[in-house]
Design a protein around this motif. Structure first.
Motif, PDB file in Angstrom:
ATOM      1  N   PRO A   1       0.828  -1.214   0.000  1.00 26.25           N
ATOM      2  CA  PRO A   1       0.000   0.000   0.000  1.00 26.25           C
ATOM      3  C   PRO A   1       0.863   1.267   0.000  1.00 26.25           C
ATOM      4  O   PRO A   1       1.812   1.377   0.787  1.00 26.25           O
ATOM      5  N   SER A   2       0.547   2.187  -0.862  1.00 26.15           N
ATOM      6  CA  SER A   2       1.332   3.419  -0.954  1.00 26.15           C
ATOM      7  C   SER A   2       1.277   4.219   0.339  1.00 26.15           C
ATOM      8  O   SER A   2       2.205   4.976   0.652  1.00 26.15           O
ATOM      9  N   THR A   3       0.189   4.054   1.107  1.00 23.22           N
ATOM     10  CA  THR A   3       0.051   4.783   2.370  1.00 23.22           C
ATOM     11  C   THR A   3       1.049   4.306   3.417  1.00 23.22           C
ATOM     12  O   THR A   3       1.264   4.986   4.423  1.00 23.22           O
ATOM     13  N   LYS A   4       1.653   3.169   3.173  1.00 22.93           N
ATOM     14  CA  LYS A   4       2.604   2.592   4.120  1.00 22.93           C
ATOM     15  C   LYS A   4       4.041   3.048   3.824  1.00 22.93           C
ATOM     16  O   LYS A   4       4.938   2.854   4.634  1.00 22.93           O
ATOM     17  N   ILE A   5       4.244   3.634   2.645  1.00 19.10           N
ATOM     18  CA  ILE A   5       5.589   3.953   2.168  1.00 19.10           C
ATOM     19  C   ILE A   5       5.896   5.434   2.388  1.00 19.10           C
ATOM     20  O   ILE A   5       5.095   6.308   2.061  1.00 19.10           O
ATOM     21  N   ASN A   6       7.059   5.694   2.937  1.00 19.13           N
ATOM     22  CA  ASN A   6       7.531   7.057   3.160  1.00 19.13           C
ATOM     23  C   ASN A   6       8.857   7.236   2.429  1.00 19.13           C
ATOM     24  O   ASN A   6       9.813   6.494   2.680  1.00 19.13           O
ATOM     25  N   VAL A   7       8.930   8.175   1.503  1.00 15.96           N
ATOM     26  CA  VAL A   7      10.167   8.444   0.777  1.00 15.96           C
ATOM     27  C   VAL A   7      11.035   9.380   1.609  1.00 15.96           C
ATOM     28  O   VAL A   7      10.636  10.512   1.905  1.00 15.96           O
ATOM     29  N   VAL A   8      12.199   8.897   2.013  1.00 17.08           N
ATOM     30  CA  VAL A   8      13.153   9.683   2.805  1.00 17.08           C
ATOM     31  C   VAL A   8      14.504   9.570   2.121  1.00 17.08           C
ATOM     32  O   VAL A   8      15.079   8.479   2.056  1.00 17.08           O
ATOM     33  N   TYR A   9      15.010  10.665   1.620  1.00 16.98           N
ATOM     34  CA  TYR A   9      16.286  10.630   0.900  1.00 16.98           C
ATOM     35  C   TYR A   9      17.454  10.485   1.871  1.00 16.98           C
ATOM     36  O   TYR A   9      17.433  11.050   2.967  1.00 16.98           O
ATOM     37  N   PRO A  10      18.473   9.724   1.499  1.00 22.86           N
ATOM     38  CA  PRO A  10      19.626   9.527   2.391  1.00 22.86           C
ATOM     39  C   PRO A  10      20.334  10.839   2.687  1.00 22.86           C
ATOM     40  O   PRO A  10      20.363  11.752   1.862  1.00 22.86           O
ATOM     41  N   GLY A  11      20.908  10.905   3.863  1.00 23.50           N
ATOM     42  CA  GLY A  11      21.662  12.087   4.254  1.00 23.50           C
ATOM     43  C   GLY A  11      23.054  12.087   3.649  1.00 23.50           C
ATOM     44  O   GLY A  11      23.472  11.128   3.000  1.00 23.50           O
ATOM     45  N   ALA A  12      23.782  13.164   3.841  1.00 30.91           N
ATOM     46  CA  ALA A  12      25.141  13.307   3.310  1.00 30.91           C
ATOM     47  C   ALA A  12      26.131  13.387   4.458  1.00 30.91           C
ATOM     48  O   ALA A  12      25.910  14.113   5.440  1.00 30.91           O
ATOM     49  N   ASP A  13      27.207  12.624   4.350  1.00 31.67           N
ATOM     50  CA  ASP A  13      28.269  12.661   5.341  1.00 31.67           C
ATOM     51  C   ASP A  13      29.129  13.898   5.075  1.00 31.67           C
ATOM     52  O   ASP A  13      29.730  14.010   4.004  1.00 31.67           O
ATOM     53  N   PRO A  14      29.197  14.837   6.006  1.00 34.12           N
ATOM     54  CA  PRO A  14      29.988  16.047   5.761  1.00 34.12           C
ATOM     55  C   PRO A  14      31.465  15.768   5.508  1.00 34.12           C
ATOM     56  O   PRO A  14      32.160  16.569   4.881  1.00 34.12           O
ATOM     57  N   GLU A  15      31.962  14.622   5.982  1.00 29.64           N
ATOM     58  CA  GLU A  15      33.368  14.288   5.779  1.00 29.64           C
ATOM     59  C   GLU A  15      33.655  13.852   4.343  1.00 29.64           C
ATOM     60  O   GLU A  15      34.812  13.677   3.966  1.00 29.64           O
ATOM     61  N   LEU A  16      32.617  13.663   3.540  1.00 29.56           N
ATOM     62  CA  LEU A  16      32.809  13.243   2.156  1.00 29.56           C
ATOM     63  C   LEU A  16      32.938  14.424   1.197  1.00 29.56           C
ATOM     64  O   LEU A  16      32.890  14.246  -0.016  1.00 29.56           O
ATOM     65  N   GLY A  17      33.096  15.607   1.731  1.00 27.38           N
ATOM     66  CA  GLY A  17      33.309  16.762   0.879  1.00 27.38           C
ATOM     67  C   GLY A  17      34.709  16.746   0.274  1.00 27.38           C
ATOM     68  O   GLY A  17      35.545  15.900   0.621  1.00 27.38           O
ATOM     69  N   PRO A  18      34.987  17.651  -0.648  1.00 26.12           N
ATOM     70  CA  PRO A  18      36.306  17.695  -1.295  1.00 26.12           C
ATOM     71  C   PRO A  18      37.437  17.838  -0.282  1.00 26.12           C
ATOM     72  O   PRO A  18      37.358  18.660   0.644  1.00 26.12           O
ATOM     73  N   GLU A  19      38.472  17.045  -0.448  1.00 28.32           N
ATOM     74  CA  GLU A  19      39.653  17.142   0.414  1.00 28.32           C
ATOM     75  C   GLU A  19      40.414  18.425   0.073  1.00 28.32           C
ATOM     76  O   GLU A  19      40.684  18.714  -1.095  1.00 28.32           O
ATOM     77  N   GLN A  20      40.785  19.183   1.085  1.00 28.06           N
ATOM     78  CA  GLN A  20      41.440  20.467   0.873  1.00 28.06           C
ATOM     79  C   GLN A  20      42.943  20.434   1.153  1.00 28.06           C
ATOM     80  O   GLN A  20      43.655  21.388   0.815  1.00 28.06           O
ATOM     81  N   ASP A  21      43.424  19.364   1.764  1.00 23.38           N
ATOM     82  CA  ASP A  21      44.831  19.292   2.142  1.00 23.38           C
ATOM     83  C   ASP A  21      45.647  18.709   0.990  1.00 23.38           C
ATOM     84  O   ASP A  21      45.571  17.507   0.712  1.00 23.38           O
ATOM     85  N   PRO A  22      46.442  19.512   0.283  1.00 22.49           N
ATOM     86  CA  PRO A  22      47.193  18.998  -0.869  1.00 22.49           C
ATOM     87  C   PRO A  22      48.207  17.925  -0.494  1.00 22.49           C
ATOM     88  O   PRO A  22      48.472  17.016  -1.290  1.00 22.49           O
ATOM     89  N   GLU A  23      48.763  18.004   0.705  1.00 25.19           N
ATOM     90  CA  GLU A  23      49.736  16.995   1.118  1.00 25.19           C
ATOM     91  C   GLU A  23      49.067  15.638   1.318  1.00 25.19           C
ATOM     92  O   GLU A  23      49.621  14.597   0.955  1.00 25.19           O
ATOM     93  N   ARG A  24      47.879  15.655   1.878  1.00 25.67           N
ATOM     94  CA  ARG A  24      47.159  14.401   2.081  1.00 25.67           C
ATOM     95  C   ARG A  24      46.749  13.792   0.743  1.00 25.67           C
ATOM     96  O   ARG A  24      46.810  12.581   0.549  1.00 25.67           O
ATOM     97  N   ILE A  25      46.330  14.642  -0.192  1.00 22.51           N
ATOM     98  CA  ILE A  25      45.963  14.161  -1.524  1.00 22.51           C
ATOM     99  C   ILE A  25      47.162  13.524  -2.205  1.00 22.51           C
ATOM    100  O   ILE A  25      47.081  12.418  -2.748  1.00 22.51           O
ATOM    101  N   SER A  26      48.300  14.206  -2.162  1.00 20.92           N
ATOM    102  CA  SER A  26      49.513  13.691  -2.800  1.00 20.92           C
ATOM    103  C   SER A  26      49.955  12.380  -2.174  1.00 20.92           C
ATOM    104  O   SER A  26      50.352  11.445  -2.878  1.00 20.92           O
ATOM    105  N   ALA A  27      49.859  12.281  -0.841  1.00 21.68           N
ATOM    106  CA  ALA A  27      50.276  11.054  -0.153  1.00 21.68           C
ATOM    107  C   ALA A  27      49.371   9.884  -0.520  1.00 21.68           C
ATOM    108  O   ALA A  27      49.848   8.753  -0.708  1.00 21.68           O
ATOM    109  N   THR A  28      48.072  10.146  -0.634  1.00 22.52           N
ATOM    110  CA  THR A  28      47.125   9.078  -0.993  1.00 22.52           C
ATOM    111  C   THR A  28      47.364   8.600  -2.421  1.00 22.52           C
ATOM    112  O   THR A  28      47.382   7.396  -2.689  1.00 22.52           O
ATOM    113  N   LEU A  29      47.563   9.532  -3.337  1.00 21.66           N
ATOM    114  CA  LEU A  29      47.820   9.162  -4.732  1.00 21.66           C
ATOM    115  C   LEU A  29      49.112   8.354  -4.841  1.00 21.66           C
ATOM    116  O   LEU A  29      49.174   7.354  -5.568  1.00 21.66           O
ATOM    117  N   ALA A  30      50.126   8.768  -4.113  1.00 20.91           N
ATOM    118  CA  ALA A  30      51.404   8.060  -4.150  1.00 20.91           C
ATOM    119  C   ALA A  30      51.281   6.662  -3.563  1.00 20.91           C
ATOM    120  O   ALA A  30      51.899   5.708  -4.056  1.00 20.91           O
TER     121      ALA A  30
END
Length: 227
Positions: free
Chosen positions: A117-146
């Motif tokens: 039944p459609s009355t039983k269903i609630n559409v709730v969109y998943p939240g966003a993890d704030p830690e998944l934003g763009p990495e800003q530390d160039p040293e950390r990016i370089s170390a991960t790529l390496a």
């Protein structure tokens, strides 16, 4: 909150109203160890974000259905997986007092395919993890790529290597666009899943220059996946 493995002590931070309960058991945890605790009569409602409502639990419950992809792409799952997913989804929707769907499409699929039944269903969109934003530390990016031998510029896929992730088309698009000749690398990061052979075969079938521009670093540790 019930766990079959002890959670990190810092998981809930300042949230003092959360009580973690560790119930260790290696197999059939939901339908045995967990339900024994849930059936003691102290719960107002049992909520599961991605699992099965215990069969023996008779109290009010709310379940989450993320998608019904196994119905539309059966070839991407084993027969056992499809059987278990179909049963658990229908069970959750039948016994739950409410059902949370990730999207309008999933809610519509539940009504059309399982007559929920459609009355039983609630559409709730998943939240966003704030830690998944763009990495800003160039040293950390370089170390991960390496650490994984990844060279820039690159196109990144992160997840299990399976055909249902549309990776064969991604490989074909990378090749058709001539990105390898422009110096780009395609990084398919993740462990091989069931039926990963078509993805690996698509890479192997490419010309030498393009194939050399595709990297398969395997599983990426979570801290590295965030950078």
């Amino acid at each position: 909150m019930y766990f079959n493995q002890a959670p990190d002590q810092n998981l809930f931070g300042q949230y003092t109203h959360v009580e973690p309960v560790h119930i260790p058991q290696p197999r059939l945890w939901t339908h045995t160890a967990c339900v024994r605790n849930c059936s003691s009569g102290h719960l107002t409602v049992f909520f599961t974000p991605a699992h099965v409502i215990p069969v023996a639990y008779g109290g009010p419950s709310v379940a989450t259905v993320h998608d019904l992809g196994y119905e539309f792409f059966p070839e991407a799952h084993t027969t056992r997986q499809r059987t278990c997913l179909r049963w658990s989804t229908q069970h959750n929707c039948r016994v739950g007092i409410a059902v949370i769907a990730d999207s309008e499409a999933t809610g519509t699929d539940l009504v059309r395919l399982y007559d929920i039944p459609s009355t039983k269903i609630n559409v709730v969109y998943p939240g966003a993890d704030p830690e998944l934003g763009p990495e800003q530390d160039p040293e950390r990016i370089s170390a991960t790529l390496a650490r994984y031998g990844i060279r820039s510029p690159y196109v990144l896929y992160l997840g299990t290597l399976q055909p249902r992730k549309n990776l064969v088309r991604l490989v074909d698009a990378f090749a058709a666009g001539g990105l390898a000749r422009s110096g780009y690398t395609l990084v398919l990061a993740g462990k091989p899943g069931w039926l990963s052979e078509p993805v690996l075969s698509a890479v192997a079938a490419l010309d030498q220059e393009t194939a050399a521009a595709i990297q398969l670093p395997g599983y990426i540790d979570e801290p590295d996946s965030r950078s």
